[in-house]
Motif scaffolding. Sequence first.
Motif, PDB file in Angstrom:
ATOM      1  N   HIS A  13       2.972  -9.626  17.160  1.00 29.09           N
ATOM      2  CA  HIS A  13       2.965 -11.043  17.505  1.00 29.09           C
ATOM      3  C   HIS A  13       3.748 -11.333  18.789  1.00 29.09           C
ATOM      4  N   GLU A  14       4.697 -10.470  19.128  1.00 33.86           N
ATOM      5  CA  GLU A  14       5.419 -10.721  20.385  1.00 33.86           C
ATOM      6  C   GLU A  14       4.955  -9.810  21.524  1.00 33.86           C
ATOM      7  N   LEU A  15       3.857  -9.118  21.266  1.00 23.92           N
ATOM      8  CA  LEU A  15       3.350  -8.198  22.298  1.00 23.92           C
ATOM      9  C   LEU A  15       1.969  -8.651  22.769  1.00 23.92           C
ATOM     10  N   GLN A  16       1.903  -9.849  23.352  1.00 20.65           N
ATOM     11  CA  GLN A  16       0.595 -10.331  23.770  1.00 20.65           C
ATOM     12  C   GLN A  16       0.032  -9.460  24.893  1.00 20.65           C
ATOM     13  N   GLY A  17      -1.197  -9.049  24.728  1.00 24.43           N
ATOM     14  CA  GLY A  17      -1.820  -8.191  25.742  1.00 24.43           C
ATOM     15  C   GLY A  17      -1.876  -6.734  25.336  1.00 24.43           C
ATOM     16  N   ALA A  18      -1.105  -6.384  24.302  1.00 26.08           N
ATOM     17  CA  ALA A  18      -1.137  -5.001  23.834  1.00 26.08           C
ATOM     18  C   ALA A  18      -2.149  -4.891  22.700  1.00 26.08           C
ATOM     19  N   GLN A  19      -2.901  -3.840  22.708  1.00 23.75           N
ATOM     20  CA  GLN A  19      -3.895  -3.654  21.644  1.00 23.75           C
ATOM     21  C   GLN A  19      -3.700  -2.302  20.976  1.00 23.75           C
ATOM     22  N   PRO A  20      -3.342  -2.305  19.705  1.00 23.27           N
ATOM     23  CA  PRO A  20      -3.316  -1.029  18.986  1.00 23.27           C
ATOM     24  C   PRO A  20      -4.763  -0.629  18.676  1.00 23.27           C
ATOM     25  N   VAL A  21      -5.120   0.571  18.970  1.00 30.03           N
ATOM     26  CA  VAL A  21      -6.507   1.009  18.799  1.00 30.03           C
ATOM     27  C   VAL A  21      -6.542   2.288  17.962  1.00 30.03           C
ATOM     28  N   VAL A  22      -7.437   2.299  16.987  1.00 32.79           N
ATOM     29  CA  VAL A  22      -7.656   3.534  16.246  1.00 32.79           C
ATOM     30  C   VAL A  22      -8.867   4.216  16.863  1.00 32.79           C
ATOM     31  N   SER A  23      -8.660   5.402  17.354  1.00 32.80           N
ATOM     32  CA  SER A  23      -9.743   6.091  18.040  1.00 32.80           C
ATOM     33  C   SER A  23      -9.894   7.487  17.452  1.00 32.80           C
ATOM     34  N   ILE A  24     -10.792   8.250  18.008  1.00 32.25           N
ATOM     35  CA  ILE A  24     -10.910   9.626  17.532  1.00 32.25           C
ATOM     36  C   ILE A  24     -10.774  10.572  18.705  1.00 32.25           C
ATOM     37  N   ALA A  25     -10.266  11.754  18.437  1.00 40.53           N
ATOM     38  CA  ALA A  25     -10.098  12.731  19.508  1.00 40.53           C
ATOM     39  C   ALA A  25     -10.375  14.110  18.962  1.00 40.53           C
ATOM     40  N   ARG A  26     -10.526  15.045  19.865  1.00 40.57           N
ATOM     41  CA  ARG A  26     -10.793  16.419  19.516  1.00 40.57           C
ATOM     42  C   ARG A  26      -9.642  17.000  18.692  1.00 40.57           C
ATOM     43  N   PHE A  27      -9.989  17.767  17.670  1.00 43.91           N
ATOM     44  CA  PHE A  27      -8.965  18.469  16.908  1.00 43.91           C
ATOM     45  C   PHE A  27      -9.470  19.874  16.595  1.00 43.91           C
ATOM     46  N   TYR A  28      -8.663  20.857  16.917  1.00 40.45           N
ATOM     47  CA  TYR A  28      -9.060  22.240  16.669  1.00 40.45           C
ATOM     48  C   TYR A  28      -8.371  22.721  15.399  1.00 40.45           C
ATOM     49  N   THR A  29      -9.175  23.211  14.467  1.00 38.41           N
ATOM     50  CA  THR A  29      -8.612  23.538  13.158  1.00 38.41           C
ATOM     51  C   THR A  29      -7.711  24.768  13.201  1.00 38.41           C
ATOM     52  N   ASP A  30      -7.990  25.731  14.070  1.00 42.60           N
ATOM     53  CA  ASP A  30      -6.996  26.781  14.263  1.00 42.60           C
ATOM     54  C   ASP A  30      -7.141  27.413  15.635  1.00 42.60           C
ATOM     55  N   ASP A  31      -6.158  28.214  16.011  1.00 44.53           N
ATOM     56  CA  ASP A  31      -6.091  28.720  17.381  1.00 44.53           C
ATOM     57  C   ASP A  31      -6.936  29.962  17.605  1.00 44.53           C
ATOM     58  N   SER A  32      -7.450  30.574  16.522  1.00 41.71           N
ATOM     59  CA  SER A  32      -8.035  31.903  16.683  1.00 41.71           C
ATOM     60  C   SER A  32      -9.254  31.907  17.596  1.00 41.71           C
ATOM     61  N   SER A  33      -9.968  30.784  17.680  1.00 39.70           N
ATOM     62  CA  SER A  33     -11.153  30.760  18.535  1.00 39.70           C
ATOM     63  C   SER A  33     -10.892  30.033  19.849  1.00 39.70           C
TER      64      SER A  33
END
Lengths: 375, 646
Positions: B150-170
């Motif tokens: 409420h005191e941060l006018q102009g800021a938008q919290p956004v839920v987005s998606i990004a790349r995630f690698y399940t393990d390092d082996s590949s």
Amino acid sequence: MLYSRKLLHSPFAIRDKFFDLDFTLLFSILLLGIISIFAQYSSSGGQFDYHSKSHAVRFCVFFLFFLVVSFINIRFWNDYSLLIFGLLILLLVAVKFWGVQSQGSRRWINLFVFNLQPSELMKVGIILFLSNYYHKISSGDVNKFKYLFYPLLALIIPFMLVASQPDLGTALLILASGIVITWLSGVKWRIFAYLSGFLIVLAPVAISFLKPYQKSRILTFLNPDSDPLGAGYQIIQSKIAIGSGGLFGKGFLNGSQAYLNFLPEKHTDFIFTLYSEEFGFIGSAFMIFLYFMITFRITIIGNNTRSIFGKLYCYGFATAFFIYVAVNMSMVLGLLPIVGAPLPILSYGGSSMLAMMLGLGIVMSCNVYRNNAVG
Amino acid sequence: MLSFNSSNIISKTKTIGRRMFLLNSFKAIVLIGVFGRLVSLQINESSKYKSLADKNRFRETKIAPPRGVIQDYFGNEIASNNKIYQLHIVPDSTPDIDALLFRLKNIINLSDRKLFLLKKQIAKKKSWDTTIISDNLTWPEFSRVNLFLHELQGAQPVVSIARFYTDDSSAHAVGYVSEISKKDLRKKKYLQNLNIEGVAIGKTGLESSLDEQMLGSPGYLRYEVNAYGKKIQQVATDNGLKGKTFRTTLDQSIQKISTEALKNVSGAICVMDIYNGDIVSMVSSPNFNPNSFVHGVSNKEWKGLIENRDKPMLNKAVSGLYPPGSTIKTLTALSALENDIVSPNLTVHCKGYIDFHEERYHCWKKKGHGVINMRTAIKKSCDVYFYEIARRLGVDRLSKTAKKFGLGQKVLTHFAEEKSGIVPSTKWKMQNIGKNWYIGETLHTGIGQGYFLSTPIQLCLMTAQLANGGFMIKPRILANNNDKTGNLQKYLDYKKTNPNDTSWQGKFSNFNVKPLFRNQENINFIKDAMFAASNEPGGTSYVSRHLSKKFMFAGKTGSSQVKRFTSAQREAETKQKDITYLERDHAWFVAFAPVKDPKYAISVLVEHGGSGSSAAAPIAKQVIKKVIERHEARTKQVAQQSSEDT
């Protein structure tokens, strides 16, 4: 090969011919080209990159091409017009089979160096062909049934081929330029009346062939406010952009509407909107004046040319050029539905630029060789 | 044409002139219309449109579409997508941007430097453009932002998606994504019209080569804002199209085992199906954490990766170039047999060295192997025997065979970073070095030293093509659903079911398989010699053999010299582990398994590992066991896949 010696004269002859160029026309084109580079620069967000750069390069190359075409004897264009027209038809057929597909339509043919859009070249090709045709036949024959057959084919085949790409805008523009030449040559009003009557009867059938988006564009044009966020969106945004430009415009690179990505085709069909917002009424009036000068000079060249071919070609091209400008401007000003017609020289697009410069070059050649007899 | 009389021209000119006049009048009307419209829009109604433009305008933000997923052969996601929390601001929507940033600094962790950079970035952009303050907030930070929203006018919290690698082996095979650089924009045409804030694109490996198809098409969020830039209503959303999902031929569980096997060394492992060319495993060690790059890698981590002696960012399986060493002896022998230069019964006396043109060429075994034939020479990897073979064969015939088996050219199509290596020949030397070939160099080439350079994937392909009976295969890393059984498999099945059809030699073209041999007996001989090297006492990899028939493999070791032994070192019998790490030999091991009815080929490289038998073969032993154990699951997957297709 017949003309190889006569086509391009010795350097001395070229120097003499140089002063036969129409400099008013030449400088109008050059000035328009320079403005177009600035407009494209603005459309890429104030960067000399991607399409602004390639537009600038294209303009320079095609302007040189225009000058070269100017010194090719007008006889050449008369003699080879049928061949050129035939070749363009073949290209259009080739597009149907091997064309490059983009956003649902198949309009381009991959020439490895660039993608050519034969339908743009057809805009000039049909004028060449019909001018040559009516140049050949005698004035008494124009309205005979036998002599109406070829022009009718020449009108219908390119139209069908282009409309099925689908590219209704270009198809209609090609059709219009063809009709203008036939009409100028003296085909009677009556015949046009019959044909249009026939078309009106056919219209409901034709509409059923339209793609849904084409139908919605026409409906939206009739009442843009019915769907302000859908198809009417572009018209409204374009009007807001132009209107908010006011008398003096918002200044170069300061057009907020255009920058907000409201205009999906701001570097092609909507380039005038962007220009008009930034340079206001004064700038837009000046641009209209430039386009007026170009058509005006082409008509004057047509008056001065002695051959029927030259006259028909110049008048035809002047009218076609006028139609392209008028249709594009009416479209962005909300006077016509959005059909996808580029603004000559100003819009981004290699094939369109090539076609316009070729067309203008032939006009210039009419002026340089105005006293020559044509076969 | 010249027969037209002038009256015809005059009458035509008249008609045309008259009609053109009509047309021009019509044009004048249209011109006035357009001009009038311009006057009405830009002069009469200008103020109306100005306020429309200012007060009530639509805005659009582009939404990055979910990136296509990369799966292993069994559909497990190797590169998947994860939910992330971001914070965006639009300078236009806030009354005081500096105050907002100052307030944010206390709520989420923003360093002074980051703040400075952000301010610079904001100043460069248009005031209605979105700027990403943080692209990966932790959950506590995100909830704190929401609490103080409420005191941060102009800021938008956004839920987005990004790349995630399940393990390092590949990490090397799959590659990683990161933000678009200027260079990417210049080089990759498909990015130029994308224009989405914060989208990550593929930089290496499959992520890079499949980038365009995995990006998907962006969506948009269109909303209406008021004079103060506040969002009034959302008017349209389009989530875009998710990028294409790709199933690879890799097996994630084998990838993990391979990575584990190379844990403390620098090197690479490739495993390939010898019939259809599926890359079952491809790892390079040491690896890196691809997740670090998704939100921009820290300077310190990047520096650490780049300056590491073992080059973790290099995919050694396809881009590491090493002399093939003794592993090439299989091809040297094959080439000599195929060209009828020698018979397998040829015996050579190895006394530990051979003198040739006043130069001495040493065998790895100082005491020498005594009198041996070809099978024993391969089994014990005798250098002197192969000096003799190479001398008789000549380098050009050897290079022809090596090229036929896939050396000296790229194996896969999906890795821009892949190297093609070098197969030396007299012509090659003339073109690239500009000198004539020396006969002594032929001897070095015959044992895989000298100018010879190859990648682990090339040697894996070579072994696979020997193991399958000498047929050409086309390795692939993307699984192809339609390809149930390859041409080669069909051909071999036919041969099995029709053992009496002796004319099968002529059926190669019917089945579209390409044999790489003149006489298949020669291939079988090499395979048998490789069996001896692994499973008969005295063989170079005898110590690392599997006792169980199920896992039994046949292989060839190799050690490729990094630096030549000095005569002093030779005299002192210096052990590999006693010399400096970077001068130790690279260790190789190539093999196929199971011995009876082979199915897979493997190549193992350990950089500066010393000898192939001590450093590389034990690793291969470990991996082969897992590969064979997984074979059943793999065939099941094929069956399942084909039933899904039909």
